[in-house]
Design an enzyme around this catalytic site. Structure first.
Site, PDB file in Angstrom:
ATOM      1  N   LYS A  31     -12.989   8.605  -2.933  1.00 49.69           N
ATOM      2  CA  LYS A  31     -12.425   7.105  -2.279  1.00 49.69           C
ATOM      3  C   LYS A  31     -12.897   6.073  -3.020  1.00 49.69           C
ATOM      4  O   LYS A  31     -13.340   6.108  -3.518  1.00 49.69           O
ATOM      5  CB  LYS A  31     -13.535   7.485  -1.075  1.00 49.69           C
ATOM      6  CG  LYS A  31     -12.849   9.175  -0.663  1.00 49.69           C
ATOM      7  CD  LYS A  31     -11.568   8.984   0.245  1.00 49.69           C
ATOM      8  CE  LYS A  31     -12.275   7.638   1.838  1.00 49.69           C
ATOM      9  NZ  LYS A  31     -10.572   7.917   1.895  1.00 49.69           N
ATOM     10  N   ASN A  87      -9.152   3.231   2.592  1.00 50.42           N
ATOM     11  CA  ASN A  87      -8.828   4.772   2.621  1.00 50.42           C
ATOM     12  C   ASN A  87      -7.871   4.412   2.331  1.00 50.42           C
ATOM     13  O   ASN A  87      -7.898   6.195   1.522  1.00 50.42           O
ATOM     14  CB  ASN A  87      -7.654   4.821   4.176  1.00 50.42           C
ATOM     15  CG  ASN A  87      -6.328   3.812   4.323  1.00 50.42           C
ATOM     16  OD1 ASN A  87      -6.562   2.570   3.356  1.00 50.42           O
ATOM     17  ND2 ASN A  87      -5.846   3.483   4.881  1.00 50.42           N
ATOM     18  N   PHE A 117      -7.584   6.942  -1.360  1.00 54.39           N
ATOM     19  CA  PHE A 117      -8.137   7.797  -2.372  1.00 54.39           C
ATOM     20  C   PHE A 117      -7.263   8.505  -3.704  1.00 54.39           C
ATOM     21  O   PHE A 117      -5.748   7.595  -4.024  1.00 54.39           O
ATOM     22  CB  PHE A 117      -8.045   8.794  -1.305  1.00 54.39           C
ATOM     23  CG  PHE A 117      -7.635   9.325  -0.961  1.00 54.39           C
ATOM     24  CD1 PHE A 117      -6.407  10.418  -1.385  1.00 54.39           C
ATOM     25  CD2 PHE A 117      -6.446   8.449   0.300  1.00 54.39           C
ATOM     26  CE1 PHE A 117      -4.650  10.755  -1.197  1.00 54.39           C
ATOM     27  CE2 PHE A 117      -5.486   8.945   0.951  1.00 54.39           C
ATOM     28  CZ  PHE A 117      -4.980  10.477   0.388  1.00 54.39           C
ATOM     29  N   CYS A 131       0.752  -0.983  -0.191  1.00 56.78           N
ATOM     30  CA  CYS A 131      -0.094   0.156  -0.025  1.00 56.78           C
ATOM     31  C   CYS A 131       0.555   0.721   0.021  1.00 56.78           C
ATOM     32  O   CYS A 131       1.915   1.288   0.837  1.00 56.78           O
ATOM     33  CB  CYS A 131      -1.431  -0.052   0.915  1.00 56.78           C
ATOM     34  SG  CYS A 131      -1.878   1.735   1.142  1.00 56.78           S
ATOM     35  N   GLU A 180      -6.938  11.856  -4.918  1.00 58.72           N
ATOM     36  CA  GLU A 180      -7.221  13.816  -4.510  1.00 58.72           C
ATOM     37  C   GLU A 180      -6.979  14.523  -5.160  1.00 58.72           C
ATOM     38  O   GLU A 180      -5.274  14.010  -5.966  1.00 58.72           O
ATOM     39  CB  GLU A 180      -6.549  14.170  -3.183  1.00 58.72           C
ATOM     40  CG  GLU A 180      -6.763  15.260  -2.708  1.00 58.72           C
ATOM     41  CD  GLU A 180      -6.067  15.015  -1.339  1.00 58.72           C
ATOM     42  OE1 GLU A 180      -6.487  14.297  -0.439  1.00 58.72           O
ATOM     43  OE2 GLU A 180      -5.645  15.862  -0.837  1.00 58.72           O
ATOM     44  N   HIS A 219       3.107   7.547   7.538  1.00 58.92           N
ATOM     45  CA  HIS A 219       2.313   7.747   6.278  1.00 58.92           C
ATOM     46  C   HIS A 219       1.578   8.053   6.502  1.00 58.92           C
ATOM     47  O   HIS A 219       0.840   8.109   5.679  1.00 58.92           O
ATOM     48  CB  HIS A 219       2.438   5.965   6.674  1.00 58.92           C
ATOM     49  CG  HIS A 219       1.078   5.571   6.722  1.00 58.92           C
ATOM     50  ND1 HIS A 219       0.744   6.084   8.428  1.00 58.92           N
ATOM     51  CD2 HIS A 219       0.490   4.600   6.096  1.00 58.92           C
ATOM     52  CE1 HIS A 219      -0.460   5.024   8.168  1.00 58.92           C
ATOM     53  NE2 HIS A 219      -0.241   4.511   7.428  1.00 58.92           N
ATOM     54  N   ASN A 271       3.993  -0.156   3.398  1.00 61.47           N
ATOM     55  CA  ASN A 271       3.845  -1.730   3.701  1.00 61.47           C
ATOM     56  C   ASN A 271       4.934  -2.494   3.303  1.00 61.47           C
ATOM     57  O   ASN A 271       4.362  -3.126   2.235  1.00 61.47           O
ATOM     58  CB  ASN A 271       1.939  -2.750   3.599  1.00 61.47           C
ATOM     59  CG  ASN A 271       0.928  -1.472   3.938  1.00 61.47           C
ATOM     60  OD1 ASN A 271       1.608  -0.293   5.497  1.00 61.47           O
ATOM     61  ND2 ASN A 271       0.248  -2.142   4.573  1.00 61.47           N
ATOM     62  N   GLY A 300      -3.608  13.196   5.150  1.00 61.76           N
ATOM     63  CA  GLY A 300      -3.934  13.731   5.780  1.00 61.76           C
ATOM     64  C   GLY A 300      -4.925  12.716   5.431  1.00 61.76           C
ATOM     65  O   GLY A 300      -5.716  11.684   5.202  1.00 61.76           O
TER      66      GLY A 300
END
Length: 479
Positions: free
Chosen positions: A478, A201, A203, A96, A205, A402, A328, A377
């Protein structure tokens, strides 16, 4: 927690007691440490410290929270001769990670097209649980090429340009990848998921550069105020999840052969120098390569979406990858331990490599600046682009936080949140969002996360990273 010892304003230590082989070390200021002690993350830091071959400390970054076995936000390095490797120390979503892209666009000139942009990206990049078919389904032979070559495969298939590899951790490819160690089930799950975002989580952006802290480095990266940037956060999808699951079960099945006791079944481990340890590493590297190819393809799809919506060509868009980092992963690296360069297997789970300047692993353009460190964030708040510092190399095995890190479970967020109020809040901030499911937006609300400013400032104040720019979201897709 009673046994936490304050070392400095941002560092806390868990003394080495019982069967711990090293102490625990937590990076957090006074405001963060309270939230960190509310779940079992500290106990997990202690249990990691029990595992054979661990070096110096069992670390927790300021975004740490409870995870599967290892805490999310945990870092641990193990001796390659006598140490272990653990799928739980890497996580289910292998590699990830996140990439940060600059453009030639400025917010005022595309503000009125933001809704169309978000909609087009949402239509082009499949999102949500089980999302698939962003590109043609890959046959076994072609998928093995992805697992072996990572982002390089994507470039060879016209999903980007050669320079993108120079801006990707490890050039987007772990050479130890061995597709022969990946199960048929994992291969099947990955065959149609390249170029998809996933859920949770993850996304895409669209953001705006709001503050610049290091003018020289920002200029070096081609970043100025009000500029539009893109952040993509995703991983190895079902393929990586299946690889982790396969090896957790096999390691537990063989755990009676170990000469040490596992402190937790979720910390299923084997010695690095064992057949099963080598098999896991070869399979994990395949998932890492799949994730790099995945983000590279998504980046290409986002670029096409922007060009189509804004009716501009590639030179006007100026779409350029600043950097791509893993969150990860387990990797073999050399670090100074007791005055001697030592080869270790560094597990970073929910943690970012943050190498300082002059490391051989970095491309020439980052030799002076240090490695870019991307710290997003949540969908309603800011993100940061930072760089790694020399001190990271001597203190944290070249690692930093992270993200913001959860403080609220998804279940609790669903229980406490009114969806209409959440949308109103995002609208007031002029943030346009699209998601596969309403449930995902609620689970990912800002209140569910720590304050990312506090998290980043902790590592900045400790000299582990240096803040370069702060961005704010204006459009979010998302998973």
């Amino acid at each position: 927690m009673k046994n936490l010892i304050k070392i400095s304003s941002n560092i806390w230590e868990i003394p080495q007691t019982g069967n711990m082989r090293v102490p625990g070390r937590i990076y957090a200021n006074e405001r963060l440490i309270d939230s960190i002690t509310k779940d079992d993350a500290i106990k997990q830091v202690q249990k990691v410290a029990v595992l054979p071959g661990i070096q110096k400390y069992s670390f927790a970054m300021p975004d740490v929270h409870q995870g599967y076995g290892f805490p999310i936000g945990g870092v641990a390095a193990f001796d390659v001769e006598n140490g272990i490797i653990s799928p739980g120390g890497v996580g289910y979503d292998i590699n990830c990670g996140v990439r940060f892209i600059r453009t030639n666009l400025f917010y005022p000139e595309i503000k009125d097209r933001m809704n169309n942009l978000v909609e087009q990206i949402f239509r082009t990049v499949p999102t949500g649980v089980g999302s698939r078919n962003a590109i043609q389904k890959l046959n076994v032979s072609e998928l093995k090429k992805v697992l072996k070559n990572g982002a390089e495969w994507a470039i060879q298939n016209k999903f980007g340009k050669d320079d993108d590899l120079l801006a990707t951790e490890d050039l987007g490819k772990m050479k130890e990848a061995d597709p022969g160690k990946v199960s048929d089930r994992a291969m099947k799950r990955g065959s149609n998921q390249s170029g998809t975002l996933g859920s949770g989580n993850h996304f895409i952006e669209i953001g705006v550069v709001k503050n610049i802290f290091e003018e020289k480095i920002a200029k070096n990266f081609g970043l100025v105020k009000n500029q539009i940037i893109i952040i993509i956060h995703s991983g190895s999808r079902g393929l990586g999840h299946q690889i982790c699951d396969d090896y957790v079960h096999e390691m537990l099945f063989q755990s009676n052969k170990l000469d040490f006791e596992l402190p937790d079944k979720q910390l299923a481990s084997v010695y690095i120098n064992s057949k099963l340890g080598e098999d896991y590493f070869g399979a994990m590297a395949c998932a890492a390569n799949f994730a790099w190819a995945n983000r590279q393809i998504m980046m290409h799809l986002v670029k096409k979406s922007m060009m189509r919506t804004l009716k501009i060509d590639e030179s006007n868009l100026g779409f350029e990858l600043i950097y791509d980092v893993c969150h990860n992963i387990a990797k073999f690296e050399e670090h100074e331990i007791d005055g001697k360069m030592t080869r270790v297997c560094v597990h970073r789970k929910g943690a970012t490599r943050a190498f300082g300047p002059n490391r051989k692993e970095l491309a020439d353009k980052f030799q002076q600046t240090g490695q870019p460190v991307i710290i997003p964030g949540d969908m309603g708040t800011e993100s940061y682009l930072c760089v790694g510092m020399e001190k990271a190399m001597s203190e944290t095995f070249g690692s930093s936080c992270h993200g913001a890190g959860r403080v609220m479970s998804r279940h609790q967020a669903l229980k406490d949140t009114d969806f209409t109020s959440l949308l109103d809040e995002l609208n007031r901030k002029n943030i346009i969002v699209r998601a596969a499911k309403r449930k995902t937006l609620i689970e990912e609300k800002s209140d569910a996360y720590k304050n990312v400013n506090e998290v980043v400032q902790t590592m900045h104040d400790e000299g582990i990273i240096r803040k370069v720019v702060r961005t704010v979201p204006v459009g979010v897709v998302k998973g």
